[in-house]
Design a protein around this motif. Structure first.
Motif, PDB file in Angstrom:
ATOM      1  N   LEU A  65      -0.475  -5.044  -6.039  1.00  0.00           N
ATOM      2  CA  LEU A  65       0.731  -4.960  -5.204  1.00  0.00           C
ATOM      3  C   LEU A  65       0.425  -4.338  -3.840  1.00  0.00           C
ATOM      4  CD1 LEU A  65       3.810  -5.198  -4.870  1.00  0.00           C
ATOM      5  CD2 LEU A  65       4.020  -2.972  -6.026  1.00  0.00           C
ATOM      6  N   LEU A  66      -0.393  -3.279  -3.828  1.00  0.00           N
ATOM      7  CA  LEU A  66      -0.635  -2.566  -2.563  1.00  0.00           C
ATOM      8  C   LEU A  66      -1.353  -3.447  -1.534  1.00  0.00           C
ATOM      9  CD1 LEU A  66      -1.329   0.879  -4.203  1.00  0.00           C
ATOM     10  CD2 LEU A  66       0.429   0.494  -2.472  1.00  0.00           C
ATOM     11  N   PRO A  67      -2.468  -4.125  -1.871  1.00  0.00           N
ATOM     12  CA  PRO A  67      -3.062  -5.005  -0.858  1.00  0.00           C
ATOM     13  C   PRO A  67      -2.160  -6.177  -0.488  1.00  0.00           C
ATOM     14  CG  PRO A  67      -4.213  -5.221  -2.970  1.00  0.00           C
ATOM     15  CD  PRO A  67      -3.297  -4.039  -3.081  1.00  0.00           C
ATOM     16  N   LEU A  68      -1.364  -6.649  -1.439  1.00  0.00           N
ATOM     17  CA  LEU A  68      -0.421  -7.728  -1.098  1.00  0.00           C
ATOM     18  C   LEU A  68       0.637  -7.216  -0.125  1.00  0.00           C
ATOM     19  CD1 LEU A  68      -0.231  -9.300  -4.648  1.00  0.00           C
ATOM     20  CD2 LEU A  68      -0.809 -10.601  -2.578  1.00  0.00           C
ATOM     21  N   LYS A  69       1.064  -5.968  -0.301  1.00  0.00           N
ATOM     22  CA  LYS A  69       2.023  -5.387   0.647  1.00  0.00           C
ATOM     23  C   LYS A  69       1.385  -5.228   2.025  1.00  0.00           C
ATOM     24  CE  LYS A  69       5.105  -2.125  -0.413  1.00  0.00           C
ATOM     25  NZ  LYS A  69       6.390  -2.824  -0.416  1.00  0.00           N
ATOM     26  N   ALA A  70       0.082  -4.949   2.021  1.00  0.00           N
ATOM     27  CA  ALA A  70      -0.626  -4.774   3.298  1.00  0.00           C
ATOM     28  C   ALA A  70      -0.679  -6.079   4.107  1.00  0.00           C
ATOM     29  CB  ALA A  70      -2.038  -4.245   3.039  1.00  0.00           C
ATOM     30  N   LEU A  71      -0.349  -7.197   3.478  1.00  0.00           N
ATOM     31  CA  LEU A  71      -0.319  -8.466   4.216  1.00  0.00           C
ATOM     32  C   LEU A  71       0.968  -8.634   5.033  1.00  0.00           C
ATOM     33  CD1 LEU A  71      -1.630 -10.937   1.456  1.00  0.00           C
ATOM     34  CD2 LEU A  71      -2.883 -10.161   3.484  1.00  0.00           C
ATOM     35  N   ARG A 213      -4.829   3.701   1.488  1.00  0.00           N
ATOM     36  CA  ARG A 213      -4.679   5.127   1.167  1.00  0.00           C
ATOM     37  C   ARG A 213      -3.300   5.622   1.587  1.00  0.00           C
ATOM     38  NH1 ARG A 213     -10.352   5.699   2.684  1.00  0.00           N
ATOM     39  NH2 ARG A 213     -11.420   5.721   0.662  1.00  0.00           N
ATOM     40  N   LYS A 214      -2.811   5.078   2.709  1.00  0.00           N
ATOM     41  CA  LYS A 214      -1.466   5.444   3.144  1.00  0.00           C
ATOM     42  C   LYS A 214      -0.409   4.798   2.262  1.00  0.00           C
ATOM     43  CE  LYS A 214      -2.280   5.521   8.028  1.00  0.00           C
ATOM     44  NZ  LYS A 214      -1.867   4.894   9.280  1.00  0.00           N
ATOM     45  N   LEU A 215      -0.595   3.538   1.999  1.00  0.00           N
ATOM     46  CA  LEU A 215       0.439   2.813   1.243  1.00  0.00           C
ATOM     47  C   LEU A 215       0.655   3.414  -0.145  1.00  0.00           C
ATOM     48  CD1 LEU A 215      -0.238  -0.926   2.189  1.00  0.00           C
ATOM     49  CD2 LEU A 215       1.884   0.351   2.588  1.00  0.00           C
ATOM     50  N   ARG A 216      -0.397   4.002  -0.730  1.00  0.00           N
ATOM     51  CA  ARG A 216      -0.200   4.590  -2.066  1.00  0.00           C
ATOM     52  C   ARG A 216       0.487   5.944  -1.993  1.00  0.00           C
ATOM     53  NH1 ARG A 216      -6.144   7.057  -3.882  1.00  0.00           N
ATOM     54  NH2 ARG A 216      -6.394   8.226  -1.963  1.00  0.00           N
ATOM     55  N   LEU A 217       0.638   6.471  -0.772  1.00  0.00           N
ATOM     56  CA  LEU A 217       1.258   7.798  -0.577  1.00  0.00           C
ATOM     57  C   LEU A 217       2.491   7.677   0.306  1.00  0.00           C
ATOM     58  CD1 LEU A 217      -1.723  10.246   0.156  1.00  0.00           C
ATOM     59  CD2 LEU A 217      -0.151  10.330  -1.762  1.00  0.00           C
ATOM     60  N   HIS A 218       3.392   6.783  -0.074  1.00  0.00           N
ATOM     61  CA  HIS A 218       4.634   6.587   0.673  1.00  0.00           C
ATOM     62  C   HIS A 218       4.394   6.200   2.128  1.00  0.00           C
ATOM     63  CE1 HIS A 218       7.339   7.666  -2.506  1.00  0.00           C
ATOM     64  NE2 HIS A 218       6.799   8.850  -2.683  1.00  0.00           N
ATOM     65  N   GLY A 219       3.243   5.596   2.400  1.00  0.00           N
ATOM     66  CA  GLY A 219       3.051   5.053   3.737  1.00  0.00           C
ATOM     67  C   GLY A 219       2.698   6.071   4.803  1.00  0.00           C
ATOM     68  N   GLY A 220       2.178   7.229   4.409  1.00  0.00           N
ATOM     69  CA  GLY A 220       1.806   8.212   5.433  1.00  0.00           C
ATOM     70  C   GLY A 220       0.534   8.936   5.052  1.00  0.00           C
ATOM     71  N   ALA A 221      -0.377   9.104   6.010  1.00  0.00           N
ATOM     72  CA  ALA A 221      -1.605   9.840   5.727  1.00  0.00           C
ATOM     73  C   ALA A 221      -1.311  11.336   5.753  1.00  0.00           C
ATOM     74  CB  ALA A 221      -2.672   9.483   6.747  1.00  0.00           C
ATOM     75  N   HIS A 225       5.067  12.500   7.304  1.00  0.00           N
ATOM     76  CA  HIS A 225       4.981  11.570   8.434  1.00  0.00           C
ATOM     77  C   HIS A 225       4.729  10.180   7.855  1.00  0.00           C
ATOM     78  CE1 HIS A 225       4.249  15.406  10.362  1.00  0.00           C
ATOM     79  NE2 HIS A 225       4.486  14.841  11.543  1.00  0.00           N
ATOM     80  N   HIS A 226       5.611   9.245   8.123  1.00  0.00           N
ATOM     81  CA  HIS A 226       5.535   7.925   7.481  1.00  0.00           C
ATOM     82  C   HIS A 226       5.504   6.822   8.526  1.00  0.00           C
ATOM     83  CE1 HIS A 226       6.285   9.880   3.644  1.00  0.00           C
ATOM     84  NE2 HIS A 226       7.080  10.672   4.351  1.00  0.00           N
ATOM     85  N   GLU A 227       4.344   6.192   8.664  1.00  0.00           N
ATOM     86  CA  GLU A 227       4.236   5.084   9.623  1.00  0.00           C
ATOM     87  C   GLU A 227       4.868   3.825   9.070  1.00  0.00           C
ATOM     88  OE1 GLU A 227       0.816   6.609   8.914  1.00  0.00           O
ATOM     89  OE2 GLU A 227       1.622   8.140  10.255  1.00  0.00           O
ATOM     90  N   LEU A 231       4.423   3.192  -1.464  1.00  0.00           N
ATOM     91  CA  LEU A 231       4.800   3.500  -2.844  1.00  0.00           C
ATOM     92  C   LEU A 231       4.315   4.905  -3.187  1.00  0.00           C
ATOM     93  CD1 LEU A 231       3.458   0.372  -4.784  1.00  0.00           C
ATOM     94  CD2 LEU A 231       5.698   0.649  -3.762  1.00  0.00           C
ATOM     95  N   ASN A 232       4.820   5.429  -4.290  1.00  0.00           N
ATOM     96  CA  ASN A 232       4.180   6.584  -4.903  1.00  0.00           C
ATOM     97  C   ASN A 232       3.272   6.024  -5.981  1.00  0.00           C
ATOM     98  OD1 ASN A 232       3.359   8.798  -6.275  1.00  0.00           O
ATOM     99  ND2 ASN A 232       5.379   9.441  -6.974  1.00  0.00           N
ATOM    100  N   SER A 233       2.017   5.832  -5.658  1.00  0.00           N
ATOM    101  CA  SER A 233       1.109   5.203  -6.619  1.00  0.00           C
ATOM    102  C   SER A 233      -0.263   5.842  -6.522  1.00  0.00           C
ATOM    103  CB  SER A 233       1.022   3.695  -6.372  1.00  0.00           C
ATOM    104  OG  SER A 233       0.178   3.127  -7.361  1.00  0.00           O
ATOM    105  N   ARG A 234      -0.342   7.071  -7.050  1.00  0.00           N
ATOM    106  CA  ARG A 234      -1.627   7.755  -7.050  1.00  0.00           C
ATOM    107  C   ARG A 234      -2.293   7.618  -8.406  1.00  0.00           C
ATOM    108  NH1 ARG A 234       1.958  11.955  -4.126  1.00  0.00           N
ATOM    109  NH2 ARG A 234       2.868  11.995  -6.200  1.00  0.00           N
ATOM    110  N   LEU A 235      -3.601   7.738  -8.407  1.00  0.00           N
ATOM    111  CA  LEU A 235      -4.351   7.795  -9.666  1.00  0.00           C
ATOM    112  C   LEU A 235      -4.298   9.241 -10.130  1.00  0.00           C
ATOM    113  CD1 LEU A 235      -6.382   6.871 -11.830  1.00  0.00           C
ATOM    114  CD2 LEU A 235      -8.139   6.884 -10.098  1.00  0.00           C
ATOM    115  N   ASP A 236      -3.719   9.449 -11.287  1.00  0.00           N
ATOM    116  CA  ASP A 236      -3.570  10.772 -11.869  1.00  0.00           C
ATOM    117  C   ASP A 236      -4.936  11.461 -12.027  1.00  0.00           C
ATOM    118  OD1 ASP A 236      -1.131  11.903 -13.813  1.00  0.00           O
ATOM    119  OD2 ASP A 236      -3.154  12.637 -14.289  1.00  0.00           O
TER     120      ASP A 236
END
Ligand SMILES: Cc1ncc(COP(=O)(O)O)c(C=O)c1O
Length: 371
Positions: A65-71, A213-221, A225-227, A231-236
């Motif tokens: 999903l994340l790389p597809l969203k990056a498109l 890396r940004k997209l898995r953290l709500h879109g902000g490094a 701050h959100h560019e 998503l909230n999608s971190r590896l536990d």
């Protein structure tokens, strides 16, 4: 003798003295979110994949999903994929705003047919998502040529294929090496399984790694701050620690799966009602699944079940025939090779810890059924 389709308890017993201290270390540190084990695992999985970056995330589904969203897809944008895969492949395309375009498979390997991919490319095509099904790579060299010529990205669905490789022009290329981004799943049943959900993306594109890396953290490094919206999608961290402890065993586990596959292949040869898996030219298979094509499949499965032998049908309904994709308009018979495969496939137990008597029990039961 019972033979389960999968026995995770056997593997747990074999590795628990290595995994439990690693888990305990995470718990003692209380660094559950993005603890050091995450970056360590990312580096190791990237290295295994001959890729520059690993970016952990919450599941194999999110790793697509994340790389597809990056498109940044717009309505009507298309992504070509196989209908003969787990639902997540196409679900992720839909959830990223794309339209799944399903094309048929190579009936020998069950992987996407590059000629069918080429025929399906349109000006709206944004990406191709080949699935390295059951643990062997799709024909990446042909898909890459098509993608390069047509200016579209390849996102490899390697959920079932970590460590699989393919010899291309005499060079071993890993799953995850050639695509733009590759998604792995560490679902517990996978060759490298976590103790819960987990996933990872790998890529050799520096800017894309940063974006993921940004997209898995709500879109902000940077926190708060959100560019863009992610998503909230971190590896536990706990899952990363489990996976780091298990990773040194992966090559051996996959080799054992290959050995079991070779044994099944020998012992089932000569049964005209059974076709054992074909290994595509150049492929080193990791046998996440060992999938036969058989006559009278459902009766065989019932016979195995009666004898205490587990088996499974991956996958009974190709995705172009799922109710949720009815609006895409694929009629029955539109992708006949996938539809035929769905009627004939049966996956047998292939987990590394299978014993010789268990393998023989499975083979004998199949031979008895077709006698
Ligand atoms: C081919 C394929 N793609 C995607 C996924 C999704 O992975 P996960 O279950 O970790 O979300 C899976 C596995 O479950 C899979 O087998």
């Amino acid at each position: 003798m019972n033979v389960p389709l999968l026995d995770l308890v056997g593997q747990y017993r074999a590795v628990k003295d290595e995994v439990l201290p690693a888990l305990q270390a995470v718990i003692e540190s209380q660094q559950f979110i993005m603890g050091p084990a995450v970056a360590q695992l990312e580096a190791k999985v990237a290295e295994l994949s001959h890729a520059r970056h690993g970016v952990g995330c919450a599941s194999g589904t999110d790793a697509l999903l994340l790389p597809l969203k990056a498109l940044n897809m717009k309505p009507g944008d298309e992504v070509i994929t196989s209908p003969f895969t787990f639902f997540a492949t196409a679900g992720a395309i839909h959830n990223a705003g794309g339209r799944p375009v399903f094309v048929d498979i190579d009936p020998a390997t069950f992987n996407i047919d590059p000629a069918a991919v080429e025929a399906a490319i349109t000006p709206r095509t944004r990406a191709i998502v080949p699935v390295h099904l059951y643990g062997q790579m799709a024909e990446m060299e042909r898909l890459l040529l098509i993608a390069q010529r047509r200016g579209v990205k390849i996102i490899e669905d390697a959920a079932q294929a970590i460590g699989a490789r393919r010899s291309i022009d005499g060079v071993w290329r890993m799953a995850g090496e050639l695509g733009w981004v590759t998604g792995y799943s560490f679902f517990p049943s996978k060759n490298l399984g976590a103790w819960g959900d987990a996933g990872m993306m790998v890529t050799s594109d520096d800017a894309t790694a940063e974006r993921l890396r940004k997209l898995r953290l709500h879109g902000g490094a940077k926190q708060y701050h959100h560019e863009e919206v992610g998503l909230n999608s971190r590896l536990d961290t706990i899952q990363a620690a489990v996976l780091l402890a298990k990773l040194p065993h992966l090559a051996d586990w996959s080799a054992r799966r290959r050995a079991h596959a070779a044994y099944y292949g020998e012992r089932l040869a000569g049964l005209s009602a059974v076709r054992v898996p074909a290994i595509g030219a150049g492929n080193e298979h990791i046998f996440h699944q060992y999938t036969l094509r058989v006559e009278r499949r459902d009766a065989l499965q019932a016979h195995l079940k009666a004898k205490g032998i587990g088996s499974a049908i991956y996958y009974p309904i190709p995705l172009h025939r799922q109710p949720c994709f009815a609006h895409l308009g694929y009629a029955a018979g539109s992708l006949p090779r996938s539809e035929q495969a769905a009627l004939e496939v049966l996956s047998l137990p292939i987990f590394p810890e299978l014993t010789q008597p268990q393998l023989d029990t499975v083979v004998d039961a199949i031979r008895e059924f077709y006698r």
